[in-house]
Design a protein around this motif. Structure first.
Motif, PDB file in Angstrom:
ATOM      1  N   VAL A  70       0.833  -1.201   0.000  1.00  0.00           N
ATOM      2  CA  VAL A  70       0.000   0.000   0.000  1.00  0.00           C
ATOM      3  C   VAL A  70       0.869   1.252   0.000  1.00  0.00           C
ATOM      4  CG1 VAL A  70      -1.794   1.264   1.238  1.00  0.00           C
ATOM      5  CG2 VAL A  70      -1.874  -1.228   1.163  1.00  0.00           C
ATOM      6  N   GLU A  71       1.986   1.192   0.721  1.00  0.00           N
ATOM      7  CA  GLU A  71       2.921   2.321   0.735  1.00  0.00           C
ATOM      8  C   GLU A  71       3.430   2.598  -0.675  1.00  0.00           C
ATOM      9  OE1 GLU A  71       6.511   3.537   3.712  1.00  0.00           O
ATOM     10  OE2 GLU A  71       6.710   1.585   2.726  1.00  0.00           O
ATOM     11  N   GLU A  72       3.793   1.538  -1.400  1.00  0.00           N
ATOM     12  CA  GLU A  72       4.270   1.707  -2.775  1.00  0.00           C
ATOM     13  C   GLU A  72       3.161   2.209  -3.692  1.00  0.00           C
ATOM     14  OE1 GLU A  72       6.437   1.764  -6.261  1.00  0.00           O
ATOM     15  OE2 GLU A  72       7.051   1.774  -4.158  1.00  0.00           O
ATOM     16  N   GLY A  73       1.941   1.722  -3.463  1.00  0.00           N
ATOM     17  CA  GLY A  73       0.818   2.188  -4.266  1.00  0.00           C
ATOM     18  C   GLY A  73       0.564   3.674  -4.082  1.00  0.00           C
ATOM     19  N   ARG A  74       0.686   4.145  -2.863  1.00  0.00           N
ATOM     20  CA  ARG A  74       0.513   5.585  -2.606  1.00  0.00           C
ATOM     21  C   ARG A  74       1.636   6.386  -3.241  1.00  0.00           C
ATOM     22  NH1 ARG A  74      -0.068   7.129   3.383  1.00  0.00           N
ATOM     23  NH2 ARG A  74      -0.905   9.033   2.448  1.00  0.00           N
ATOM     24  N   ARG A  75       2.883   5.879  -3.091  1.00  0.00           N
ATOM     25  CA  ARG A  75       4.027   6.598  -3.651  1.00  0.00           C
ATOM     26  C   ARG A  75       3.922   6.716  -5.166  1.00  0.00           C
ATOM     27  NH1 ARG A  75       8.084   6.089  -6.528  1.00  0.00           N
ATOM     28  NH2 ARG A  75       7.605   3.904  -6.955  1.00  0.00           N
TER      29      ARG A  75
ATOM     30  N   VAL B 270      -0.978   4.974  -7.831  1.00  0.00           N
ATOM     31  CA  VAL B 270      -1.807   4.052  -8.601  1.00  0.00           C
ATOM     32  C   VAL B 270      -3.265   4.150  -8.149  1.00  0.00           C
ATOM     33  CG1 VAL B 270       0.119   2.466  -8.912  1.00  0.00           C
ATOM     34  CG2 VAL B 270      -1.475   2.084  -7.032  1.00  0.00           C
ATOM     35  N   ASP B 271      -4.134   3.564  -8.953  1.00  0.00           N
ATOM     36  CA  ASP B 271      -5.566   3.585  -8.638  1.00  0.00           C
ATOM     37  C   ASP B 271      -5.937   2.564  -7.573  1.00  0.00           C
ATOM     38  OD1 ASP B 271      -6.214   5.553 -10.639  1.00  0.00           O
ATOM     39  OD2 ASP B 271      -5.966   3.996 -12.150  1.00  0.00           O
ATOM     40  N   THR B 272      -5.332   1.355  -7.660  1.00  0.00           N
ATOM     41  CA  THR B 272      -5.773   0.258  -6.800  1.00  0.00           C
ATOM     42  C   THR B 272      -4.604  -0.595  -6.352  1.00  0.00           C
ATOM     43  OG1 THR B 272      -7.800   0.141  -8.138  1.00  0.00           O
ATOM     44  CG2 THR B 272      -7.406  -1.668  -6.615  1.00  0.00           C
ATOM     45  N   VAL B 273      -4.631  -1.009  -5.085  1.00  0.00           N
ATOM     46  CA  VAL B 273      -3.684  -1.985  -4.545  1.00  0.00           C
ATOM     47  C   VAL B 273      -4.479  -3.231  -4.166  1.00  0.00           C
ATOM     48  CG1 VAL B 273      -1.976  -2.501  -2.759  1.00  0.00           C
ATOM     49  CG2 VAL B 273      -2.194  -0.164  -3.641  1.00  0.00           C
ATOM     50  N   ILE B 274      -4.054  -4.386  -4.680  1.00  0.00           N
ATOM     51  CA  ILE B 274      -4.731  -5.653  -4.369  1.00  0.00           C
ATOM     52  C   ILE B 274      -3.777  -6.519  -3.564  1.00  0.00           C
ATOM     53  CG2 ILE B 274      -6.073  -7.570  -5.290  1.00  0.00           C
ATOM     54  CD1 ILE B 274      -6.153  -6.103  -7.967  1.00  0.00           C
TER      55      ILE B 274
END
Length: 390
Positions: free
Chosen positions: A265-270, A273-277
């Motif tokens: 999730v940290e990488e997704g925020r950085r 991106v639209d979605t983290v699964i």
């Protein structure tokens, strides 16, 4: 006489001396030093012939250049995997109808044959009830459906049994449920989807297939391989990500699943991106351990961003065993949607109704086969039509 012998002896000695001198002279002449032999030999081992004094001078060629050993070639960089373009939603729904018609049609045809009898006596209604129970619809939904069918066909008399059955089955499946995937976060935050379920139900594969659906809708995705107790699951998810060009955040085998989910999730925020699964561990050793583990993953993830969807993956072929799993996971974490895998391989499509009734949440996705794009949004109308054979 003595003088004569003495003379003969002297003559003999002188003769021997002369013979020795002559022999020495001959030997000396034979040993006269000559030119030193040429020690060079050709490739056959014979000495070379004497040079011809009339021959032109031979120019000596330059010594061969020293050949430097070639440096080892650098290994070629591995070719980047070809990015696939997943199938769109519209064609998935077409295939949903076709495949469900093949696997679920038996139930619909059996019910229609019973309802089309000239006389619907008690034995017929018992047969209808048994057919529904065999399809894993569940006791309470079955009793409710049979009662509504009896009332309508008695009151409406000449009503078309097929039309009545379709309407009642559709009501049972409940088309009013919100089946949209909650894959978007608030503002700039990514949507966070936790995928839970026992090992063997197709959980990791489902994560990869959901990523394909989202990529087909032009959404950016990061995957979190938090099922760290199975190295095969981590590698499998990485392969799914490579195929559609999305990043997979991994951890070492046996690492804390919550820490991997947090980093995903940290990488997704950085990355914005639209979605983290996030693929979670599926060990079902005991209920308390499962509740503790999944609860921790969710709490840690929500330090980064709210969880927008918790999908429970169930194998449709397991029947009532799947219902037991559903209850355990529902107690462990707040399930918001259900994914039914292998629905095309089961004649017991009634589990759609049963699990929705049990958990009070909708079936959102259904697995239709082993192909990469064989996961489709659940459509109540298409499902009921498939039950009735088209």
């Amino acid at each position: 006489m003595d003088a004569l012998a003495l003379v003969i002896l002297v003559i003999a000695v002188v003769g021997v001396a002369l013979v020795g001198a002559v022999a020495g002279l001959v030997v000396t002449r034979r040993r006269k030093p000559g030119p030193l032999p040429d020690t060079h030999t050709d490739v056959l081992g014979a000495p070379p012939a004497d040079p011809d004094p009339d021959a032109p001078p031979v120019e000596l060629s330059a010594p061969p250049a020293t050949i430097e050993p070639e440096a080892p070639a650098e290994p070629a960089a591995p070719a980047a995997p070809e990015i696939e373009r997943p199938e769109g939603t519209a064609s998935r729904l077409v295939r949903l109808r076709q495949r469900l018609a093949g696997s679920q049609g038996t139930l619909g045809r059996g019910l229609l044959a019973l309802l089309s009898r000239e006389r619907l006596d008690e034995d017929t209604w018992e047969d209808i009830e048994d057919t529904l129970l065999t399809a894993d619809i569940g006791v309470a939904p079955t009793q409710e459906l049979v009662e509504r069918l009896r009332t309508r066909l008695r009151v409406e008399g000449s009503a078309d049994p097929r039309a009545v059955l379709r309407e009642e089955l559709l009501a049972l499946v409940d088309p009013t449920m919100d089946r949209a995937l909650q894959v978007s976060g608030e503002g700039d935050e990514p949507g966070v989807v936790l995928v839970v379920g026992v090992n063997g139900a197709g959980k990791t594969t489902t994560v990869g297939k959901i990523a394909r659906i989202l990529v087909a809708e032009d959404r950016s995705v990061v995957l979190g391989a938090a099922d760290t107790f199975r190295a095969a699951a981590v590698e499998q998810l990485g392969t799914w990500g490579e195929r559609v060009g999305v990043e997979t955040v991994k951890g070492e085998e046996g690492a804390d699943p919550a820490s991997v989910a947090f980093r995903a999730v940290e990488e997704g925020r950085r990355a914005g991106v639209d979605t983290v699964i996030v693929d979670t561990a599926g060990r079902l050793q005991n209920k308390q351990g499962l509740m503790d583990e999944l609860g921790k993953v969710k709490r840690v993830v929500e330090k980064q961003a709210p969880v927008t969807e918790v999908l429970l993956v169930l194998d449709a072929t397991t029947g009532q065993n799947g219902m037991i799993q559903a209850r355990v996971f529902s107690d462990a974490v707040d399930v918001t949607g259900i994914v039914l895998t292998k629905l095309d391989g089961s004649a017991k499509g009634g589990i759609v109704v049963a699990v929705q009734r049990e958990l009070g949440v909708p079936v959102k996705l259904v697995g239709l086969g082993e192909g990469a794009d064989d996961l489709a949004p659940f459509d109540a109308g298409a499902f009921v039509d498939a039950l009735l054979g088209g």
